[in-house]
Design a protein around this motif. Structure first.
Motif, PDB file in Angstrom:
ATOM      1  N   PHE A   4      56.022  53.726  41.120  1.00  0.00           N
ATOM      2  CA  PHE A   4      56.800  52.576  41.265  1.00  0.00           C
ATOM      3  C   PHE A   4      56.062  51.448  41.747  1.00  0.00           C
ATOM      4  N   PRO A   5      56.256  50.329  41.412  1.00  0.00           N
ATOM      5  CA  PRO A   5      55.594  48.982  41.862  1.00  0.00           C
ATOM      6  C   PRO A   5      55.595  48.685  43.180  1.00  0.00           C
ATOM      7  N   GLN A   6      54.198  48.544  43.704  1.00  0.00           N
ATOM      8  CA  GLN A   6      54.229  48.026  44.996  1.00  0.00           C
ATOM      9  C   GLN A   6      54.222  46.880  45.349  1.00  0.00           C
ATOM     10  N   ASN A   7      54.933  46.175  46.395  1.00  0.00           N
ATOM     11  CA  ASN A   7      54.901  44.821  46.913  1.00  0.00           C
ATOM     12  C   ASN A   7      53.399  44.505  47.260  1.00  0.00           C
ATOM     13  N   LEU A   8      52.656  43.658  46.816  1.00  0.00           N
ATOM     14  CA  LEU A   8      51.321  43.031  47.317  1.00  0.00           C
ATOM     15  C   LEU A   8      51.652  41.872  48.357  1.00  0.00           C
ATOM     16  N   SER A   9      51.161  42.495  49.587  1.00  0.00           N
ATOM     17  CA  SER A   9      51.223  41.437  50.680  1.00  0.00           C
ATOM     18  C   SER A   9      50.119  40.841  51.090  1.00  0.00           C
ATOM     19  N   TYR A  10      50.008  40.260  52.306  1.00  0.00           N
ATOM     20  CA  TYR A  10      48.776  40.019  52.741  1.00  0.00           C
ATOM     21  C   TYR A  10      47.729  40.670  52.855  1.00  0.00           C
ATOM     22  N   GLN A  12      44.625  42.070  55.610  1.00  0.00           N
ATOM     23  CA  GLN A  12      43.935  41.863  56.848  1.00  0.00           C
ATOM     24  C   GLN A  12      43.061  40.883  56.753  1.00  0.00           C
ATOM     25  N   THR A  13      42.646  40.304  58.199  1.00  0.00           N
ATOM     26  CA  THR A  13      41.760  39.216  58.195  1.00  0.00           C
ATOM     27  C   THR A  13      40.234  39.699  57.911  1.00  0.00           C
ATOM     28  N   ASP A  14      40.006  40.835  58.087  1.00  0.00           N
ATOM     29  CA  ASP A  14      38.601  41.097  57.631  1.00  0.00           C
ATOM     30  C   ASP A  14      38.577  41.368  56.160  1.00  0.00           C
ATOM     31  N   GLU A  15      39.608  41.852  55.552  1.00  0.00           N
ATOM     32  CA  GLU A  15      39.694  42.029  54.055  1.00  0.00           C
ATOM     33  C   GLU A  15      39.635  40.708  53.292  1.00  0.00           C
ATOM     34  N   ALA A  16      40.507  39.697  53.919  1.00  0.00           N
ATOM     35  CA  ALA A  16      40.542  38.390  53.282  1.00  0.00           C
ATOM     36  C   ALA A  16      39.219  37.587  53.439  1.00  0.00           C
ATOM     37  N   LYS A  17      38.666  37.973  54.601  1.00  0.00           N
ATOM     38  CA  LYS A  17      37.187  37.249  54.910  1.00  0.00           C
ATOM     39  C   LYS A  17      36.181  38.007  53.768  1.00  0.00           C
ATOM     40  N   GLU A  18      36.166  39.226  53.464  1.00  0.00           N
ATOM     41  CA  GLU A  18      35.389  39.743  52.491  1.00  0.00           C
ATOM     42  C   GLU A  18      35.602  39.249  51.054  1.00  0.00           C
ATOM     43  N   LEU A  19      36.869  39.007  50.840  1.00  0.00           N
ATOM     44  CA  LEU A  19      37.447  38.435  49.394  1.00  0.00           C
ATOM     45  C   LEU A  19      36.715  36.774  49.485  1.00  0.00           C
ATOM     46  N   ILE A  20      36.851  36.282  50.253  1.00  0.00           N
ATOM     47  CA  ILE A  20      36.284  34.828  50.411  1.00  0.00           C
ATOM     48  C   ILE A  20      34.816  35.098  50.120  1.00  0.00           C
ATOM     49  N   ILE A  21      34.083  35.722  51.055  1.00  0.00           N
ATOM     50  CA  ILE A  21      32.548  35.439  51.261  1.00  0.00           C
ATOM     51  C   ILE A  21      31.891  36.467  50.419  1.00  0.00           C
ATOM     52  N   LYS A  22      32.447  37.369  49.719  1.00  0.00           N
ATOM     53  CA  LYS A  22      31.689  38.479  48.923  1.00  0.00           C
ATOM     54  C   LYS A  22      32.720  38.972  48.010  1.00  0.00           C
ATOM     55  N   PRO A  23      33.331  38.338  47.114  1.00  0.00           N
ATOM     56  CA  PRO A  23      34.393  38.581  46.115  1.00  0.00           C
ATOM     57  C   PRO A  23      33.627  39.708  44.955  1.00  0.00           C
ATOM     58  N   ILE A  24      32.183  39.469  44.805  1.00  0.00           N
ATOM     59  CA  ILE A  24      31.501  40.468  44.039  1.00  0.00           C
ATOM     60  C   ILE A  24      30.142  40.680  44.836  1.00  0.00           C
TER      61      ILE A  24
END
Length: 160
Positions: A4-10, A12-24
């Motif tokens: 079943f498809p899952q709703n992608l939500s926000y 967490q702050t640490d995950e979001a920071k990681e996506l910003i500063i170290k996407p790869i």
């Protein structure tokens, strides 16, 4: 087993920071100032698509100018580009997610901070769609970028 498809939500702050500063893993460490990271987090509230798209615009601008790090001003400047470049996202939001005139009217009241006589069913729908939330008995938009876009659309269409 059926998936079943899952709703992608926000994120967490640490995950979001990681996506910003170290996407790869090979991403340089000096691309964003701390203030730029904070502004991206504030504007997107950790929404993964919005983070990635806003960061793409900021990085593109930095690359054109051959400089680092991104500042808070860089993020705010690219936010304006975001509304044009991300028009497909915002059109989908406006025309599909918020297609009801009643939803738009309720959002208009929320923009104007008029919380009286709001249709509770519509409010619940907007909360479920993660457009608004309730904090301390006050309705507010969950994502500042979305609030700014919706406010402009509501003004254009005469809801406010």
């Amino acid at each position: 087993m059926k998936a079943f498809p899952q709703n992608l939500s926000y994120l967490q702050t640490d995950e979001a920071k990681e996506l910003i500063i170290k996407p790869i893993s090979s991403f340089p460490d000096d691309v964003y100032s701390d203030e730029a990271v904070d502004e991206i987090l504030y504007q997107t509230r950790g929404h993964p698509y919005l983070i990635q798209f806003l960061c793409l615009l900021v990085i593109d601008q930095l690359n054109k100018e051959k400089r680092r790090p991104a500042t808070c001003d860089d993020v705010l400047q690219q936010k304006q580009v975001f509304f044009k470049a991300g028009l497909f996202y915002f059109n989908e939001l406006w025309n599909t997610t918020l297609q009801s005139e009643k939803e738009r009217a309720v959002l208009g009241k929320i923009v104007q901070k008029n919380f009286e006589q709001l249709d509770k069913k519509i409010v619940r729908s907007l909360i479920n769609k993660e457009i608004i939330e309730v904090q301390h008995d006050v309705y507010r938009f969950q994502i500042p970028l979305i609030e700014e876009f919706i406010t402009e659309k509501l003004e254009e269409e005469g809801f406010i």
